[in-house]
Each structure stands twice: as structure tokens, then as C-alpha cells.
Design a protein around this motif. Structure first.
Motif: not given
Lengths: 256, 256
Positions: B100-103, B134-139, B163-167
Motif C-alpha cells: 500500500l506504500g507509505e501512509v 483516502r487512507h485509514i490506518v488500523c491497529s 486501509v493500512h495495518t500498523q502497530a
């Protein structure tokens, strides 16, 4: 230690009938499940007919339950009488409200036209409660207020908001002289700077088809939730409960 | 008239495995169902692996489907491969995004902490799309983006929002110097007149427990959706998707 008679097979079958609308209508009863919802029910003016608790919760909640006759039920029986996939610790049978009185004409009013999904309906009632809408008028073809999934999704707010059922066309016609009738559409005046009035009626349409044509014909102020100006919109619509909530938020903010 | 080979028992069993997260994770595939969602998929940059249609819809949608190899399936087989209670006319298997590339750090960003319900998750993605997030970061402990119920509830917006998943703790720590981190709480600064900035990060917590303590510790601006001033609040909270939507609406309006 069983202080009370356990639940009979007949009683289980009676309660299970209330899972269906036709029996809820006939008996004018409904089911409330879960600790939070039952707590709200106990604090409300709804008349409680019967209360069922698992032994565990009964032991924990003595104070809250002590004014009520409670029937203890085994977890397996709670599973039988519950509509939930995870059975609750508390389940109540309550009487449907007989007379809701007049719909007031001096406060913000929400009108729902053909809302079909009980989750949306319950979420809308919960949000209306948050923003101090005390009355909602539903078209007769909206999903039932007393549907257990609706009640569940209100998270207790079913006890605070009066949900009326009315044929919308005569209802709105009778109001049109004194009150503005706002409708939520995909096109209309932006709600961003819309000057809501404390007596406005806000009409929300169904999930798939919006406001029905005969109701739309009575709308005095078509309004819309705009997407950002520079944005080529890729989403075609908002969820009905989300759209309602944004409008209730904006209306509540606007009239303060 | 069967122009194409019908679906095999093996294939049905392969697709049914994708109803489960562990197989979706292993195969890096997901299921998209229904005409609207599949249409959005076809217009997106997702890679489609296989497409299944009932004869009826196949006949109607020739133009849209003609660049794709399509397998015709009988209604009974569609029922077998579908996750829906009412089987769709179209079902696609697509490849999960690999990179998904960089946030980005130069636009409004939504961060979700432990959102558990796929309906809420999908509704949030749909609303984010409407308001041009355009971007969501999910735990990592959020419900899965590729869960068929999440995909379904996005109403096609799954194709437009990354939709990215990141700590969350390291992610937010790395951002804290340059960007404000707003959190939605039951208490905080009212969002009514909050001056959102185009680079703000908005954190929303779980349905039952809100923002987790370690994430809350990184929030620079606790915010809240106020109930009307004169109102003795009877609702205790808002639905997570509703609260998110109201904040996205207000943020989007504020920065225009």
C-alpha cells in the motif's frame, strides 16, 4: 440454591413466540435483553411483565432487581428464550406503549420513511437520544421499533425516545403550514451553513430508495450532506444511520 | 445455453475456504459479492482472479464483463460459494493488495484502534470515502478489512480507500513531531468550533472500550461530540461508525 421456580416449557414457548412480530403485535409485548438494556428498561416508565435472570447475574444485581419478581433460568433456558446468538444474563418482557400522545410541534422532529434495517433503526434512535430528539415519527412500512434487533441497537435509548407510527403524507400535510419540512437528498442545499429552526421536521428516506415520491413532494427544504468541493466523489451515498446522524448533529449544533 | 464450464465441486470448496480469515491470509485473496461491489472492483486497480455470474446477470451485463473470463454458476452453486444469506448474481475472487506504500502525512488521516464489528468497519470506510479520506490506518486487532462483511458494508468504497495495518504506538510516535493527533473521547474539546488542520490525524477507539490507554497517551487533542447544552444526556454514547462519521464530516467541513 433456587429461590424461585424455574422456567416451564410452556413459558419458554410463550416467550419464543415474541421473537415474531405477529405475536408481539397481538400481545402488545416486547423483549429486552442484556444488562444495559434491561437496566434502562427498569429506570423507564415501561411496564415490565416478567424478568428472567441467570443465577450469576441475579446474585450480582440484587439491589437493581429487588423491586421486581425475577425468575431464575439456567443458561440453556436463557439461550432458548433469547434472540441473541450470545445469550444475555438478563431478559425482560415489557408491555408496548399504548398511547404515545401527540407528536409535539415545538421541537426538532425526526421523520423516518421506510427505514428497513433494524440495526440502522436502532442506531438512529440512539443518536436521536444523544442529540436530544425526544420524538421520532416512522412511516408504517419502517422496520418495527419493537423488533429485538432494533431494541438491541438502541443501546438502551429505546427507553428515552418516543417512536410514533403515522401515515406520513397526512401527518406532514397537517404540519406544513406551521413547520418547515426538510428532506435529506443526494442533491439540495448544503447543510454546512443551513440555518435550522427549533421547529424543523427532518425527513430521512430508506436505505435503498431514499424518500418516497409522495413524501418528497411535501418537502419544503431539500438538503444534502456535501462531499468536499475538490473531491470527485467516489462513494455514491452514505449509510442511512450515518446520514441521519450527521444531519441531527448539524441541526442540534445550529439551533444552540 | 452454457457457454462456459460450470463450476466444479473442488472449486466450490476452494472458494468456501475463503470465507475464513486464515485461508484469506494464506492465499492473499478475498471475496467481493453483489453487482455494485463487483462493478467497483472491476473499475479499481485490484487484480481479479476469478469472476462468477448467474446466467441471468451474465446476459444483462455483457459490456461490463466482457474483458473478464467469467464462470457461469447455477443459483444453487452461487448459494454455496456466497457468504450472504441472499446469494448475489455476481461474485469475484480478487487479490489482496500487497503493497500500500507509505501512509501520507499531508492529508487528513483516520486511525482506528480495535474496531471490532465488520459492519462498523465497512460503514466507516464508506463514510471516509464520501469525505475524501483516502487512507485509514488500523491497529492489528481491528476486524479484518478483507472480511466479507466489511467489504459488503463499504458498498463499493473498499476499492477507493487504502486501509493500512500498523502497530499504532510506533506509527503515531513517528508522526507526533509533525502532526496533531486528535482522539475521540466522551470528554474533551467540543468539535463544534474545533479548527481542524489538513494534516490532522483522527483516532477513533473501539465500540466497547474506546481508545486504548497506550494510544490515548499519544493523543495531543482530546475532542468530543457534545450533546445539547440544556440536555441531561440519557444516551451514554454514540455508535462507533456514527461518532466517526460526525467527526469526519466536521473535519472535512472545517478545512474547506
Amino acid at each position: 440454591m433456587n429461590l424461585f421456580p424455574m422456567i416451564s416449557k410452556n413459558k419458554i414457548s410463550e416467550i419464543r413466540k415474541l421473537h415474531q412480530k405477529k405475536f408481539r403485535d397481538a400481545e402488545r409485548l416486547f423483549i429486552v435483553e442484556g444488562r444495559k438494556s434491561v437496566e434502562m428498561l427498569l429506570r423507564s416508565d415501561f411496564q415490565i411483565v416478567e424478568l428472567f435472570a441467570t443465577e450469576e447475574v441475579y446474585a450480582q444485581n440484587w439491589a437493581m432487581l429487588e423491586q421486581q419478581p425475577v425468575t431464575l433460568v439456567a443458561p440453556a433456558d436463557m439461550e432458548r428464550i433469547s434472540t441473541l446468538s450470545t445469550p444475555p444474563e438478563l431478559l425482560a418482557i415489557a408491555r408496548q406503549r399504548q398511547d404515545l400522545g401527540e407528536v409535539p410541534n415545538n421541537e426538532l422532529l425526526l421523520v423516518l420513511d421506510r427505514i428497513a434495517d433494524p440495526g440502522n433503526m436502532g442506531t438512529i434512535i440512539r443518536t436521536a437520544d444523544w442529540f436530544n430528539f425526544r420524538h421520532i415519527v416512522c412511516s408504517p412500512d419502517c422496520v418495527e421499533f419493537y423488533n429485538p434487533k432494533t431494541i438491541q441497537a438502541t443501546m438502551g435509548s429505546f427507553a428515552h425516545v418516543h417512536v410514533h407510527t403515522q401515515a406520513l403524507v397526512p401527518f406532514l400535510r397537517a404540519r406544513a403550514d406551521q413547520q418547515r419540512i426538510l428532506g435529506a437528498f443526494l442533491q439540495g442545499e448544503s447543510i454546512h451553513n443551513f440555518a435550522f429552526r427549533p421547529t424543523d421536521i427532518i425527513v430521512i428516506g430508506s436505505e435503498s430508495n431514499g424518500i418516497s415520491p409522495e413524501v418528497a413532494a411535501l418537502v419544503t427544504n431539500p438538503t444534502t450532506i456535501p462531499t468536499p468541493a475538490a473531491h470527485r466523489a467516489t462513494a455514491e451515498s452514505l449509510n442511512a444511520a450515518v446520514a441521519t446522524s450527521i444531519i441531527l448533529y448539524q441541526a442540534s449544533k445550529s439551533i444552540q
